[in-house]
Design a protein around this motif. Structure first.
Motif, PDB file in Angstrom:
ATOM      1  N   ILE A  40       0.851  -1.184   0.000  1.00 32.62           N
ATOM      2  CA  ILE A  40       0.000   0.000   0.000  1.00 32.62           C
ATOM      3  C   ILE A  40       0.888   1.236   0.000  1.00 32.62           C
ATOM      4  O   ILE A  40       1.694   1.429   0.916  1.00 32.62           O
ATOM      5  N   ILE A  41       0.740   2.054  -1.040  1.00 34.42           N
ATOM      6  CA  ILE A  41       1.447   3.330  -1.129  1.00 34.42           C
ATOM      7  C   ILE A  41       0.502   4.380  -0.558  1.00 34.42           C
ATOM      8  O   ILE A  41      -0.567   4.626  -1.116  1.00 34.42           O
ATOM      9  N   ALA A  42       0.878   4.964   0.574  1.00 33.69           N
ATOM     10  CA  ALA A  42       0.027   5.950   1.252  1.00 33.69           C
ATOM     11  C   ALA A  42       0.383   7.353   0.762  1.00 33.69           C
ATOM     12  O   ALA A  42       1.434   7.884   1.093  1.00 33.69           O
ATOM     13  N   GLY A  43      -0.498   7.928  -0.053  1.00 32.75           N
ATOM     14  CA  GLY A  43      -0.240   9.229  -0.646  1.00 32.75           C
ATOM     15  C   GLY A  43       0.822   9.103  -1.724  1.00 32.75           C
ATOM     16  O   GLY A  43       1.406   8.036  -1.917  1.00 32.75           O
ATOM     17  N   TYR A  44       1.044  10.176  -2.467  1.00 31.61           N
ATOM     18  CA  TYR A  44       2.132  10.074  -3.440  1.00 31.61           C
ATOM     19  C   TYR A  44       3.451  10.117  -2.682  1.00 31.61           C
ATOM     20  O   TYR A  44       3.542  10.646  -1.578  1.00 31.61           O
ATOM     21  N   LEU A  45       4.464   9.506  -3.273  1.00 33.40           N
ATOM     22  CA  LEU A  45       5.774   9.454  -2.631  1.00 33.40           C
ATOM     23  C   LEU A  45       6.607  10.654  -3.061  1.00 33.40           C
ATOM     24  O   LEU A  45       6.797  10.892  -4.247  1.00 33.40           O
ATOM     25  N   LYS A  46       7.074  11.409  -2.077  1.00 30.47           N
ATOM     26  CA  LYS A  46       7.875  12.605  -2.341  1.00 30.47           C
ATOM     27  C   LYS A  46       9.164  12.245  -3.076  1.00 30.47           C
ATOM     28  O   LYS A  46       9.549  12.901  -4.027  1.00 30.47           O
ATOM     29  N   ALA A  47       9.818  11.194  -2.615  1.00 30.47           N
ATOM     30  CA  ALA A  47      11.033  10.710  -3.282  1.00 30.47           C
ATOM     31  C   ALA A  47      10.579   9.712  -4.344  1.00 30.47           C
ATOM     32  O   ALA A  47      10.349   8.538  -4.056  1.00 30.47           O
ATOM     33  N   LYS A  93      10.577  -8.470  -8.839  1.00 31.62           N
ATOM     34  CA  LYS A  93      11.697  -9.258  -9.356  1.00 31.62           C
ATOM     35  C   LYS A  93      12.149 -10.305  -8.353  1.00 31.62           C
ATOM     36  O   LYS A  93      12.636 -11.370  -8.732  1.00 31.62           O
ATOM     37  N   GLN A  94      12.008 -10.015  -7.059  1.00 32.04           N
ATOM     38  CA  GLN A  94      12.488 -10.916  -6.015  1.00 32.04           C
ATOM     39  C   GLN A  94      11.649 -12.168  -5.894  1.00 32.04           C
ATOM     40  O   GLN A  94      12.157 -13.231  -5.663  1.00 32.04           O
ATOM     41  N   GLN A  95      10.380 -12.095  -5.848  1.00 32.19           N
ATOM     42  CA  GLN A  95       9.532 -13.233  -5.550  1.00 32.19           C
ATOM     43  C   GLN A  95       8.135 -12.831  -5.655  1.00 32.19           C
ATOM     44  O   GLN A  95       7.313 -13.600  -6.096  1.00 32.19           O
ATOM     45  N   LYS A  96       8.041 -11.737  -5.103  1.00 32.47           N
ATOM     46  CA  LYS A  96       6.876 -11.348  -4.383  1.00 32.47           C
ATOM     47  C   LYS A  96       5.654 -11.272  -5.278  1.00 32.47           C
ATOM     48  O   LYS A  96       5.666 -10.615  -6.297  1.00 32.47           O
ATOM     49  N   LYS A  97       4.662 -12.026  -4.854  1.00 32.94           N
ATOM     50  CA  LYS A  97       3.353 -11.941  -5.489  1.00 32.94           C
ATOM     51  C   LYS A  97       2.509 -11.060  -4.583  1.00 32.94           C
ATOM     52  O   LYS A  97       2.212 -11.441  -3.451  1.00 32.94           O
ATOM     53  N   PHE A  98       2.172  -9.911  -5.074  1.00 34.21           N
ATOM     54  CA  PHE A  98       1.375  -8.978  -4.301  1.00 34.21           C
ATOM     55  C   PHE A  98       0.681  -8.034  -5.264  1.00 34.21           C
ATOM     56  O   PHE A  98       1.047  -7.944  -6.439  1.00 34.21           O
ATOM     57  N   LEU A  99      -0.305  -7.346  -4.763  1.00 31.38           N
ATOM     58  CA  LEU A  99      -0.958  -6.280  -5.513  1.00 31.38           C
ATOM     59  C   LEU A  99      -0.550  -4.957  -4.891  1.00 31.38           C
ATOM     60  O   LEU A  99      -0.433  -4.861  -3.665  1.00 31.38           O
ATOM     61  N   THR A 100      -0.353  -3.962  -5.731  1.00 30.74           N
ATOM     62  CA  THR A 100      -0.033  -2.634  -5.227  1.00 30.74           C
ATOM     63  C   THR A 100      -1.291  -1.778  -5.279  1.00 30.74           C
ATOM     64  O   THR A 100      -2.026  -1.822  -6.272  1.00 30.74           O
ATOM     65  N   VAL A 101      -1.511  -1.042  -4.199  1.00 31.38           N
ATOM     66  CA  VAL A 101      -2.660  -0.138  -4.103  1.00 31.38           C
ATOM     67  C   VAL A 101      -2.142   1.251  -3.768  1.00 31.38           C
ATOM     68  O   VAL A 101      -1.349   1.423  -2.838  1.00 31.38           O
ATOM     69  N   HIS A 102      -2.615   2.231  -4.523  1.00 30.14           N
ATOM     70  CA  HIS A 102      -2.310   3.626  -4.184  1.00 30.14           C
ATOM     71  C   HIS A 102      -3.487   4.150  -3.372  1.00 30.14           C
ATOM     72  O   HIS A 102      -4.597   4.257  -3.884  1.00 30.14           O
ATOM     73  N   GLN A 144      -0.062   4.886 -13.636  1.00 25.76           N
ATOM     74  CA  GLN A 144       0.240   4.451 -14.998  1.00 25.76           C
ATOM     75  C   GLN A 144       1.745   4.212 -15.163  1.00 25.76           C
ATOM     76  O   GLN A 144       2.173   3.183 -15.679  1.00 25.76           O
ATOM     77  N   ARG A 145       2.548   5.147 -14.695  1.00 23.21           N
ATOM     78  CA  ARG A 145       4.003   5.061 -14.854  1.00 23.21           C
ATOM     79  C   ARG A 145       4.586   3.846 -14.140  1.00 23.21           C
ATOM     80  O   ARG A 145       5.480   3.176 -14.650  1.00 23.21           O
ATOM     81  N   TYR A 146       4.082   3.560 -12.928  1.00 24.93           N
ATOM     82  CA  TYR A 146       4.667   2.481 -12.115  1.00 24.93           C
ATOM     83  C   TYR A 146       3.798   1.224 -12.087  1.00 24.93           C
ATOM     84  O   TYR A 146       4.017   0.342 -11.267  1.00 24.93           O
ATOM     85  N   LYS A 147       2.821   1.181 -12.986  1.00 26.06           N
ATOM     86  CA  LYS A 147       1.975  -0.010 -13.148  1.00 26.06           C
ATOM     87  C   LYS A 147       1.303  -0.420 -11.831  1.00 26.06           C
ATOM     88  O   LYS A 147       1.361  -1.585 -11.431  1.00 26.06           O
ATOM     89  N   ILE A 148       0.698   0.549 -11.181  1.00 24.57           N
ATOM     90  CA  ILE A 148      -0.036   0.299  -9.935  1.00 24.57           C
ATOM     91  C   ILE A 148      -1.485   0.009 -10.336  1.00 24.57           C
ATOM     92  O   ILE A 148      -2.187   0.897 -10.808  1.00 24.57           O
ATOM     93  N   PRO A 149      -1.930  -1.237 -10.162  1.00 18.00           N
ATOM     94  CA  PRO A 149      -3.235  -1.628 -10.702  1.00 18.00           C
ATOM     95  C   PRO A 149      -4.449  -1.124  -9.913  1.00 18.00           C
ATOM     96  O   PRO A 149      -5.536  -1.013 -10.474  1.00 18.00           O
ATOM     97  N   LEU A 150      -4.273  -0.872  -8.622  1.00 19.11           N
ATOM     98  CA  LEU A 150      -5.424  -0.525  -7.788  1.00 19.11           C
ATOM     99  C   LEU A 150      -5.248   0.842  -7.134  1.00 19.11           C
ATOM    100  O   LEU A 150      -4.146   1.190  -6.711  1.00 19.11           O
ATOM    101  N   GLN A 151      -6.349   1.572  -7.058  1.00 17.23           N
ATOM    102  CA  GLN A 151      -6.352   2.864  -6.375  1.00 17.23           C
ATOM    103  C   GLN A 151      -7.554   2.896  -5.442  1.00 17.23           C
ATOM    104  O   GLN A 151      -8.604   2.345  -5.764  1.00 17.23           O
ATOM    105  N   PHE A 152      -7.372   3.555  -4.300  1.00 22.11           N
ATOM    106  CA  PHE A 152      -8.485   3.741  -3.377  1.00 22.11           C
ATOM    107  C   PHE A 152      -8.440   5.161  -2.850  1.00 22.11           C
ATOM    108  O   PHE A 152      -7.375   5.639  -2.428  1.00 22.11           O
ATOM    109  N   GLU A 153      -9.565   5.806  -2.869  1.00 23.71           N
ATOM    110  CA  GLU A 153      -9.698   7.197  -2.420  1.00 23.71           C
ATOM    111  C   GLU A 153      -9.494   7.280  -0.908  1.00 23.71           C
ATOM    112  O   GLU A 153     -10.266   6.703  -0.138  1.00 23.71           O
ATOM    113  N   ARG A 154      -8.447   7.992  -0.511  1.00 23.92           N
ATOM    114  CA  ARG A 154      -8.048   8.092   0.896  1.00 23.92           C
ATOM    115  C   ARG A 154      -9.096   8.766   1.777  1.00 23.92           C
ATOM    116  O   ARG A 154      -9.135   8.551   2.993  1.00 23.92           O
ATOM    117  N   SER A 155      -9.970   9.578   1.195  1.00 27.29           N
ATOM    118  CA  SER A 155     -10.955  10.287   2.004  1.00 27.29           C
ATOM    119  C   SER A 155     -12.174   9.424   2.353  1.00 27.29           C
ATOM    120  O   SER A 155     -12.993   9.815   3.177  1.00 27.29           O
TER     121      SER A 155
END
Length: 136
Positions: free
Chosen positions: A64-71, A83-92, A105-116
């Motif tokens: 889970i990516i919480a908010g956009y990442l500053k870095a 690349k390591q193993q990991k089977k997981f889904l990424t959610v913004h 789109q750039r980082y191929k994040i398939p799921l998004q959820f509105e934080r509010s």
């Protein structure tokens, strides 16, 4: 806190949360998840290296990516973990706007959820997208 709206399968959804900018909100999300019977937080990371360190010792169903990442380079953790193993889904988990959609789109994040939206809705969202969660 019991999630009465969902049957208990005995299987918890494991999540790794990453945030370098909204750490207080990420901590509140972590605390909420820990009070549920269905989510297990394996770690809360503030940068790519911390996330990799947690992932070395724990498997997880969601990153889970919480908010956009500053870095922005921190988004590289997604590809590195895949690349390591990991089977997981990424959610913004963010205020969904053009910036977030461009990162997804750039980082191929398939799921998004509105934080509010309510956190109990986010738990339901994770359950709905978790393969096999509802299987007994």
């Amino acid at each position: 806190m019991k999630d009465d709206n969902y049957p208990s399968t005995g299987k918890k959804i494991r999540v790794l949360i990453v945030s370098d900018r909204l750490i207080d909100q990420a901590k509140r999300l972590e605390e909420y998840f820990r009070r549920t019977e269905s989510i297990d937080v394996v770690g809360l990371a503030e940068d790519k290296q911390q996330a990799l360190d947690v992932a070395r010792n724990h498997s997880f169903d969601y990153l889970i990516i919480a908010g956009y990442l500053k870095a922005e380079r921190t988004y590289g953790v997604i590809e590195e973990l895949q690349k390591q193993q990991k089977k997981f889904l990424t959610v913004h988990w963010a205020i969904l706007d053009a910036l977030i959609f461009s990162f997804c789109q750039r980082y191929k994040i398939p799921l998004q959820f509105e934080r509010s939206l309510p956190l109990e809705d986010f738990v339901g969202f994770l359950k709905d997208h978790s393969p096999g969660y509802h299987s007994a």
